[in-house]
Design a protein around this motif. Structure first.
Motif, PDB file in Angstrom:
ATOM      1  N   THR A  99       0.838  -1.182   0.043  1.00 16.63           N
ATOM      2  CA  THR A  99      -0.017   0.090   0.024  1.00 16.63           C
ATOM      3  C   THR A  99       0.724   1.238  -0.134  1.00 16.63           C
ATOM      4  OG1 THR A  99      -1.551  -1.289   1.147  1.00 16.63           O
ATOM      5  CG2 THR A  99      -1.830   1.139   1.364  1.00 16.63           C
ATOM      6  N   GLY A 100       1.661   1.287   0.845  1.00 17.51           N
ATOM      7  CA  GLY A 100       2.871   2.465   0.750  1.00 17.51           C
ATOM      8  C   GLY A 100       3.479   2.589  -0.581  1.00 17.51           C
ATOM      9  N   LEU A 101       3.907   1.369  -1.031  1.00 16.01           N
ATOM     10  CA  LEU A 101       4.786   1.454  -2.420  1.00 16.01           C
ATOM     11  C   LEU A 101       3.609   1.956  -3.485  1.00 16.01           C
ATOM     12  CD1 LEU A 101       7.059   0.818  -4.215  1.00 16.01           C
ATOM     13  CD2 LEU A 101       6.012  -1.397  -4.405  1.00 16.01           C
ATOM     14  N   LEU A 102       2.454   1.774  -3.545  1.00 10.75           N
ATOM     15  CA  LEU A 102       1.636   2.284  -4.470  1.00 10.75           C
ATOM     16  C   LEU A 102       1.155   3.609  -4.345  1.00 10.75           C
ATOM     17  CD1 LEU A 102      -1.337  -0.672  -4.659  1.00 10.75           C
ATOM     18  CD2 LEU A 102       0.265  -0.007  -6.239  1.00 10.75           C
ATOM     19  N   PHE A 103       1.367   4.103  -2.968  1.00  8.92           N
ATOM     20  CA  PHE A 103       1.142   5.700  -2.618  1.00  8.92           C
ATOM     21  C   PHE A 103       2.565   6.465  -3.301  1.00  8.92           C
ATOM     22  CE2 PHE A 103       1.449   9.383  -0.139  1.00  8.92           C
ATOM     23  CZ  PHE A 103       0.276  10.108  -0.290  1.00  8.92           C
ATOM     24  N   VAL A 104       3.713   5.697  -3.021  1.00  5.02           N
ATOM     25  CA  VAL A 104       4.965   6.431  -3.349  1.00  5.02           C
ATOM     26  C   VAL A 104       4.903   6.383  -4.966  1.00  5.02           C
ATOM     27  CG1 VAL A 104       7.487   6.172  -3.678  1.00  5.02           C
ATOM     28  CG2 VAL A 104       6.208   5.638  -1.434  1.00  5.02           C
ATOM     29  N   VAL A 105       4.606   5.595  -5.491  1.00  5.91           N
ATOM     30  CA  VAL A 105       4.733   5.452  -7.183  1.00  5.91           C
ATOM     31  C   VAL A 105       3.814   6.781  -7.550  1.00  5.91           C
ATOM     32  CG1 VAL A 105       4.131   4.165  -9.339  1.00  5.91           C
ATOM     33  CG2 VAL A 105       5.233   3.215  -7.409  1.00  5.91           C
ATOM     34  N   TYR A 106       2.461   6.800  -7.017  1.00  6.38           N
ATOM     35  CA  TYR A 106       1.578   7.786  -7.526  1.00  6.38           C
ATOM     36  C   TYR A 106       1.934   9.118  -7.271  1.00  6.38           C
ATOM     37  CZ  TYR A 106      -2.549  10.742  -7.514  1.00  6.38           C
ATOM     38  OH  TYR A 106      -3.538  11.860  -7.790  1.00  6.38           O
ATOM     39  N   SER A 107       2.307   9.260  -6.045  1.00  4.87           N
ATOM     40  CA  SER A 107       2.856  10.822  -5.538  1.00  4.87           C
ATOM     41  C   SER A 107       4.087  11.161  -6.615  1.00  4.87           C
ATOM     42  CB  SER A 107       3.179  10.730  -4.199  1.00  4.87           C
ATOM     43  OG  SER A 107       4.354   9.947  -3.875  1.00  4.87           O
TER      44      SER A 107
END
Length: 423
Positions: free
Chosen positions: A225-233
């Protein structure tokens, strides 16, 4: 002379891109340029490690490791020293020599080519001959495996994977120097919430009630979940970045790079994020994502270590048994029972993953976190885009006619001090 200086400048810029973990910023036709010299440190490591292993294959240390059924095998003092020296000779010394020789070989391409040729000869000719007669290998197996290894190293270097992996190792080491920043800024803001949850009995009961596979997949889910947020940001920040990259700001950002004194020519191949192709954009995104992942990983390990010390100091074993509702079970690793209970490790790992996820969100939303952890990454990304714009306009244009004036280009050194994750 001008053409020679331009070629040296182009090579220095491409070397700078690879040092920043951006191998796909290099023109495709130049990705195999000086390939053998660039692979010298890795080939040197492989040759030394393989040669040491071939020598150990004839010793009793290998016999001791491979002959598991012989429980009556006595280990003498000489064999004990030989066994203990194996990881040093096979791994540690080759790694140290490759690291020390990397800087020297980067500045002396002739020596780098010579070292690469010697390493290949050692891998394909000398090591297979040394392996003859050993019980663990043979000439054919050693030669074929070393040949595949050499081709794999050269292929990964040509694809840019070797450059990206090398940058990843250097980035991880550089991020270790930022532990004090994490401890001083990020850790205190999260400790109140984390400590409150740590002393909650429900947290101990929940983690103790999960099977080992369940707690593993829970941690994977939180980190994914944190990785998806990092990629999006990261993608969002990079899409908005070109608005701030004017021609004047790009010229200022190129300071300290091989193109510091080189101006962009009009009619270049594109400026900033919009001028990148799909592979170049993916390269920038994953470099920025991986740099943040190193920050999150180090922060999570820092929180986990803090909570483990807190558990040992303030949660005795009877209290841990009462909170978790289960008998004390030692943590097992590689078939060994460690003097640490499973319940505290599970609680600390779960809360560390929660804290790491909170850190990811805070880095992209809180101004204090952005100034300390995210903005330096964006600044280094902007510098890479500014260098790429000048590189494209200078070296990716159609060849000028014989009567076209030549543009003088500064002759730079090969050292490029800045890294995209320099903290």
């Amino acid at each position: 002379m001008v053409a020679s200086d331009a070629q040296k400048t182009q090579y220095a810029t491409e070397h700078w891109f690879r040092e920043q973990g951006l191998p796909y910023f290099v023109q495709p036709r130049n990705r195999g340029r000086r390939l053998l010299a660039r692979c010298a440190p890795m080939l040197l490591f492989l040759a030394m490690s393989s040669f040491a292993w071939s020598l150990y294959a004839h010793s009793s240390a290998i016999q001791l490791i491979s002959d598991e059924a012989d429980s009556e095998f006595d280990l003498g003092p000489g064999q004990a020293v030989l066994l203990l020296s194996m990881p040093i000779a096979v791994v540690l010394l080759p790694v140290l020599l490759a690291i020390v020789g990397r800087r020297f070989l980067a500045r002396h391409r002739g020596w780098a080519r010579l070292v690469s040729a010697g390493a290949i000869v050692t891998l394909l000719l000398i090591n297979p001959l040394v392996a003859i007669g050993s019980r663990e290998s043979s000439w054919g197996i050693e030669f074929s495996s070393n040949l595949i290894t050499v081709l794999l190293v050269l292929g990964l270097a040509w694809l840019g994977i070797g450059s990206f992996l090398g940058w990843s190792v250097r980035a991880a080491v550089r991020q270790l120097s930022a532990i004090w920043l994490l401890a001083a800024i990020a850790l205190p803001l999260l400790m109140l919430v984390v400590i409150f949850a740590f002393y909650s009995q429900e947290t101990w009961q929940m983690t103790a009630g999960l099977q080992r596979g369940q707690i593993f997949w829970l941690l994977v889910f939180l980190l994914a979940t944190g990785l998806l947020f990092v990629v999006y940001s990261a993608r969002k920040e990079l899409r908005d970045l070109p608005a701030s990259l004017t021609e004047e700001s790009r010229a200022e950002l190129r300071g300290g790079t091989p193109l510091a004194l080189v101006d962009e020519l009009p009619g270049g191949a594109g400026e900033g994020w919009q001028g990148l192709n799909r592979a170049e954009r993916a390269n920038v995104v994953w470099v920025l994502v991986l740099a943040q992942c190193f920050q999150v990983l180090i922060f999570g390990l820092l929180v986990f270590s803090f909570l483990m010390v807190l558990a040992m100091l303030s949660v005795p074993e009877p209290l841990a048994v009462q909170w978790s509702g289960q008998a004390a079970v030692p943590l097992q690793m590689f078939g060994l029972n460690l003097p640490i209970g499973q319940a505290p490790v599970r609680v600390c790992a779960f809360l560390a993953a929660i804290a790491a996820l909170n850190f990811v969100v805070s880095v992209n939303s809180s101004k204090a976190y952005r100034d300390a952890f995210f903005d330096p990454l964006i600044e280094q990304t902007s510098r890479a885009l500014a260098v790429h714009a000048a590189y494209q306009s200078r070296f990716c244009r159609p060849e000028p006619g014989p009567d076209a004036p030549q543009d003088p280009v500064r002759k730079p050194g090969l050292s490029a001090p800045d890294d995209i994750v320099d903290a």
